[in-house]
Design a protein around this motif. Structure first.
Motif, mmCIF file in Angstrom:
data_model
loop_
_atom_site.group_PDB
_atom_site.id
_atom_site.type_symbol
_atom_site.label_atom_id
_atom_site.label_comp_id
_atom_site.label_asym_id
_atom_site.label_seq_id
_atom_site.Cartn_x
_atom_site.Cartn_y
_atom_site.Cartn_z
ATOM 1 N N ALA A 83 6.885 -12.714 12.055
ATOM 2 C CA ALA A 83 5.519 -12.417 11.612
ATOM 3 C C ALA A 83 5.498 -11.493 10.409
ATOM 4 C CB ALA A 83 4.726 -11.787 12.750
ATOM 5 N N SER A 84 6.532 -10.705 10.211
ATOM 6 C CA SER A 84 6.474 -9.714 9.141
ATOM 7 C C SER A 84 7.292 -10.110 7.919
ATOM 8 C CB SER A 84 6.952 -8.363 9.675
ATOM 9 O OG SER A 84 8.305 -8.453 10.056
ATOM 10 N N GLN A 85 7.638 -11.366 7.792
ATOM 11 C CA GLN A 85 8.361 -11.796 6.602
ATOM 12 C C GLN A 85 7.387 -11.878 5.422
ATOM 13 O OE1 GLN A 85 11.355 -14.935 6.831
ATOM 14 N NE2 GLN A 85 10.659 -15.174 8.946
ATOM 15 N N LEU A 86 7.634 -11.056 4.436
ATOM 16 C CA LEU A 86 6.758 -11.003 3.277
ATOM 17 C C LEU A 86 7.582 -10.893 1.999
ATOM 18 C CD1 LEU A 86 4.263 -8.308 4.633
ATOM 19 C CD2 LEU A 86 3.848 -10.745 4.528
ATOM 20 N N THR A 87 7.089 -11.484 0.940
ATOM 21 C CA THR A 87 7.697 -11.285 -0.371
ATOM 22 C C THR A 87 7.104 -10.011 -0.967
ATOM 23 O OG1 THR A 87 5.977 -12.532 -1.507
ATOM 24 C CG2 THR A 87 7.886 -13.785 -0.709
ATOM 25 N N PHE A 88 7.629 -9.599 -2.115
ATOM 26 C CA PHE A 88 7.105 -8.393 -2.768
ATOM 27 C C PHE A 88 5.626 -8.559 -3.101
ATOM 28 C CE2 PHE A 88 6.252 -5.841 -6.589
ATOM 29 C CZ PHE A 88 6.510 -4.586 -6.060
ATOM 30 N N GLU A 89 5.241 -9.723 -3.580
ATOM 31 C CA GLU A 89 3.841 -9.972 -3.931
ATOM 32 C C GLU A 89 2.955 -9.918 -2.682
ATOM 33 O OE1 GLU A 89 6.388 -12.064 -4.898
ATOM 34 O OE2 GLU A 89 6.516 -11.270 -6.923
ATOM 35 N N GLN A 90 3.449 -10.492 -1.572
ATOM 36 C CA GLN A 90 2.671 -10.464 -0.340
ATOM 37 C C GLN A 90 2.550 -9.034 0.196
ATOM 38 O OE1 GLN A 90 5.111 -13.308 1.725
ATOM 39 N NE2 GLN A 90 3.486 -14.856 1.693
ATOM 40 N N VAL A 91 3.621 -8.249 0.080
ATOM 41 C CA VAL A 91 3.570 -6.850 0.523
ATOM 42 C C VAL A 91 2.559 -6.092 -0.328
ATOM 43 C CG1 VAL A 91 4.861 -4.674 0.670
ATOM 44 C CG2 VAL A 91 5.907 -6.788 1.462
ATOM 45 N N THR A 92 2.589 -6.322 -1.635
ATOM 46 C CA THR A 92 1.645 -5.651 -2.542
ATOM 47 C C THR A 92 0.209 -6.016 -2.178
ATOM 48 O OG1 THR A 92 3.293 -5.792 -4.280
ATOM 49 C CG2 THR A 92 1.078 -5.279 -4.965
ATOM 50 N N THR A 93 -0.061 -7.279 -1.970
ATOM 51 C CA THR A 93 -1.414 -7.729 -1.623
ATOM 52 C C THR A 93 -1.850 -7.150 -0.286
ATOM 53 O OG1 THR A 93 -0.991 -9.790 -2.803
ATOM 54 C CG2 THR A 93 -2.848 -9.779 -1.286
ATOM 55 N N GLU A 94 -0.957 -7.218 0.706
ATOM 56 C CA GLU A 94 -1.274 -6.706 2.048
ATOM 57 C C GLU A 94 -1.527 -5.201 2.012
ATOM 58 O OE1 GLU A 94 -1.848 -7.256 6.215
ATOM 59 O OE2 GLU A 94 -1.738 -8.696 4.577
ATOM 60 N N LEU A 95 -0.665 -4.455 1.323
ATOM 61 C CA LEU A 95 -0.850 -3.005 1.246
ATOM 62 C C LEU A 95 -2.101 -2.631 0.464
ATOM 63 C CD1 LEU A 95 2.764 -1.607 0.891
ATOM 64 C CD2 LEU A 95 1.171 -1.251 2.761
ATOM 65 N N ASP A 96 -2.391 -3.387 -0.571
ATOM 66 C CA ASP A 96 -3.612 -3.134 -1.346
ATOM 67 C C ASP A 96 -4.824 -3.273 -0.426
ATOM 68 O OD1 ASP A 96 -5.023 -2.586 -3.784
ATOM 69 O OD2 ASP A 96 -5.588 -4.714 -3.831
ATOM 70 N N ARG A 97 -4.852 -4.321 0.356
ATOM 71 C CA ARG A 97 -5.962 -4.541 1.295
ATOM 72 C C ARG A 97 -6.023 -3.418 2.338
ATOM 73 N NH1 ARG A 97 -6.555 -6.224 6.168
ATOM 74 N NH2 ARG A 97 -4.395 -6.833 6.508
ATOM 75 N N ILE A 98 -4.859 -3.059 2.921
ATOM 76 C CA ILE A 98 -4.822 -2.033 3.967
ATOM 77 C C ILE A 98 -5.233 -0.672 3.421
ATOM 78 C CG2 ILE A 98 -3.245 -0.714 5.453
ATOM 79 C CD1 ILE A 98 -1.685 -3.314 5.912
ATOM 80 N N VAL A 99 -4.724 -0.303 2.237
ATOM 81 C CA VAL A 99 -5.047 1.010 1.665
ATOM 82 C C VAL A 99 -6.533 1.086 1.328
ATOM 83 C CG1 VAL A 99 -4.652 2.541 -0.292
ATOM 84 C CG2 VAL A 99 -2.718 1.450 0.839
ATOM 85 N N LYS A 100 -7.084 0.039 0.737
ATOM 86 C CA LYS A 100 -8.513 0.055 0.383
ATOM 87 C C LYS A 100 -9.382 0.130 1.627
ATOM 88 C CE LYS A 100 -8.220 -2.018 -4.144
ATOM 89 N NZ LYS A 100 -8.462 -3.181 -4.979
ATOM 90 N N GLU A 101 -8.971 -0.574 2.729
ATOM 91 C CA GLU A 101 -9.744 -0.492 3.973
ATOM 92 C C GLU A 101 -9.622 0.893 4.611
ATOM 93 O OE1 GLU A 101 -8.482 -3.521 6.694
ATOM 94 O OE2 GLU A 101 -9.261 -5.146 5.455
ATOM 95 N N SER A 102 -8.454 1.519 4.476
ATOM 96 C CA SER A 102 -8.206 2.788 5.165
ATOM 97 C C SER A 102 -8.800 3.984 4.438
ATOM 98 C CB SER A 102 -6.703 3.020 5.349
ATOM 99 O OG SER A 102 -6.141 1.993 6.111
#
Length: 192
Positions: A83-102
């Motif tokens: 479930a946690s396999q991510l590329t650098f771009e996916q990590v960047t997108t996911e973290l961007d979403r998480i940081v903005k929500e948090s």
């Protein structure tokens, strides 16, 4: 053959007969002692082996329960890794979403960390460093919870916190890891 032995023994002097009888008796006693030591050693080793086997038999249910528990944990880890396999771009997108929500802002930067680290045969861990310049403690807790328990779970590493100059705000440097399958070697030539 027995007649020859009887004749030989009969031709001996009484002192020679006693010497042969004593020597034979000593030999039989020696063989008896050796046999007794061997049998005592064998019985002692057998009783030790029985005690060891009984202890192993008593531990078997515990070992089976431990094996089943570890199997479940392994399956959970495999599912988490899948479930946690991510590329650098996916990590960047996911973290961007998480940081903005948090924290409600994009006052952060993300960098690729050190080299990848092997996680067994199939997976490798990639590290990322998230620098958040200004965050409150409540926002940090929310951020860490979403990183760890989000839709695509990431793995937390070291967290460095520095007290900021703006009252309750702090700055945080968070090491985050994500997992990906190892790339198979493209050169599969075999030389003989």
């Amino acid at each position: 053959m027995l007649r020859r032995i009887n004749q030989f023994y009969g031709n001996l002097k009484p002192s020679e007969r006693r010497l042969i009888a004593l020597t034979s008796l000593a030999g039989l006693i020696f063989i008896g002692v050796i046999f007794k030591q061997w049998s005592d050693t064998y019985l002692e080793q057998s009783s030790r082996l029985i005690v060891t086997r009984k202890a192993d038999a008593e531990k078997l249910p515990q070992l089976i329960a431990r094996y089943l528990e570890l199997s479940k944990r392994l399956e959970h880890a495999k599912k988490t890794f899948e479930a946690s396999q991510l590329t650098f771009e996916q990590v960047t997108t996911e973290l961007d979403r998480i940081v903005k929500e948090s924290i409600g802002s994009d006052n952060y930067d993300l960098q690729r960390g050190r080299t990848t680290e092997d996680l067994g045969i199939d997976y490798e861990k990639q590290e990322f460093i998230l620098n958040v310049k200004s965050i409150t403690l409540e926002q940090l807790v929310k951020l860490l919870h979403k990183i760890t328990y989000g839709d695509r779970p990431l793995f937390l590493g070291k967290i460095d916190l520095l007290k900021g100059f703006e009252g309750k705000a702090i700055s945080a440097t968070i090491e985050i890891g994500s997992v990906r399958k190892k790339s198979s070697p493209t050169n599969t030539e075999v030389t003989i």
